[in-house]
Design an enzyme around this catalytic site. Sequence first.
Site, mmCIF file in Angstrom:
data_model
loop_
_atom_site.group_PDB
_atom_site.id
_atom_site.type_symbol
_atom_site.label_atom_id
_atom_site.label_comp_id
_atom_site.label_asym_id
_atom_site.label_seq_id
_atom_site.Cartn_x
_atom_site.Cartn_y
_atom_site.Cartn_z
ATOM 1 N N LYS A 1 26.600 -0.781 -22.987
ATOM 2 C CA LYS A 1 27.571 -1.348 -24.182
ATOM 3 C C LYS A 1 28.908 -0.574 -23.683
ATOM 4 O O LYS A 1 29.832 -1.185 -23.903
ATOM 5 C CB LYS A 1 26.996 -0.820 -25.743
ATOM 6 C CG LYS A 1 25.874 -1.542 -26.087
ATOM 7 C CD LYS A 1 25.528 -1.066 -27.414
ATOM 8 C CE LYS A 1 24.854 0.306 -27.610
ATOM 9 N NZ LYS A 1 23.858 0.943 -26.843
ATOM 10 N N ARG B 1 22.593 9.043 -15.896
ATOM 11 C CA ARG B 1 23.989 8.770 -16.620
ATOM 12 C C ARG B 1 24.921 10.373 -16.370
ATOM 13 O O ARG B 1 24.157 11.294 -16.649
ATOM 14 C CB ARG B 1 24.162 8.522 -18.181
ATOM 15 C CG ARG B 1 25.431 8.722 -18.611
ATOM 16 C CD ARG B 1 25.536 7.740 -19.660
ATOM 17 N NE ARG B 1 24.272 7.890 -20.703
ATOM 18 C CZ ARG B 1 24.242 7.035 -21.763
ATOM 19 N NH1 ARG B 1 24.932 5.899 -21.890
ATOM 20 N NH2 ARG B 1 23.483 7.215 -22.676
ATOM 21 N N ARG C 1 14.908 7.724 -28.866
ATOM 22 C CA ARG C 1 16.170 7.012 -29.239
ATOM 23 C C ARG C 1 15.794 5.314 -29.119
ATOM 24 O O ARG C 1 16.274 4.564 -29.984
ATOM 25 C CB ARG C 1 17.227 7.094 -28.125
ATOM 26 C CG ARG C 1 18.100 8.506 -28.901
ATOM 27 C CD ARG C 1 18.798 8.944 -27.689
ATOM 28 N NE ARG C 1 19.944 8.273 -27.251
ATOM 29 C CZ ARG C 1 20.454 8.117 -25.821
ATOM 30 N NH1 ARG C 1 20.177 9.027 -25.165
ATOM 31 N NH2 ARG C 1 21.390 7.368 -25.685
#
Length: 292
Positions: free
Chosen positions: A70, A181, A236
């Site tokens: 996103k 990441r 999450r």
Amino acid sequence: MAAMNRLLKPSPISSSAVASLRRCLSTATASESDARLKSPSYSHGSLHPRADPKGRNVQWVFLGCPGVGKGTYGSRLCALLGVPHIATGDLVREELSSSGPLSHQLAEIVNQGKLVSDEIIISLLSKRLESGEAKGESGFILDGFPRTIRQAEILDEVTDIGLVVNLKLPESVLVEKCLGRRICSECGKNFNVASINVKGENGGPGISMAPLLPPPQCVSKLFTRSDDTEAVVKERLRVYYEKSQPLEEYYRNQGKLLEFDLPGGIPESWPRLLEALNLDLDGHEEKHSAAA
Ligand code: AMP
């Protein structure tokens, strides 16, 4: 502990918090909805191919699981459209890295993979919109908000969202992407060290994503988000399926949902996303090809 429980509990949103959000949004929006009504070419919020993408003041939302991209695609589109990319996760991280009164409790919630209260998110978002307004910003792409049906209802009370883009990837890719990441502490850009190669299921296409490596000047400044551990990513994802996935139906019912299955990494996905949004790249691509 009482303060922590208060933050974790879904608290009623005060009318002043909603009023403050409404005030900020009424100035942040220069009517994409008006343009939509006037334009026969408008289809689920996409832009006319020949329209100059800048200055349309879109008010879009990006939905999708943690790690789906996103931030990557939202910020690229924002650069193209000339609107701010507002990620509530970034606002939360800014707050928790400050020495503000909430930082300790926020860190605990975020590091458990839970959602912070609607009240706090609305307040952080209002402050962000207010400071943007002071700088002359208009329109936005929201990333990470709304994340619950209640947040979506509040957003609907205060403004008109033109389009909701739902980015999708298989769960195994999401976990690998979160674990790979890395963020540069100086420039703030996101990179990814994972080399992803997932076989297709039930005859479907597989997915390959090359690592998105940082330039030399960022290498020594990379850090990993504290909530990007395997256990927290799984929590999450669980929270996403429970609280955020119902938003897909919510926006589908409003006729605003654009589903987008990412076909691979940025080189394959970015042009397809622009195509799905009916966006014209002429004269814009070069400027954004370096964005993470
Ligand atoms: P993200 O960067 O979007 O993954 O967000 C990081 C963390 O910030 C989430 O796991 C939540 O704890 C918190 N957060 C971000 N946006 C929201 C939201 N809209 N509602 C509640 N919590 C949020």
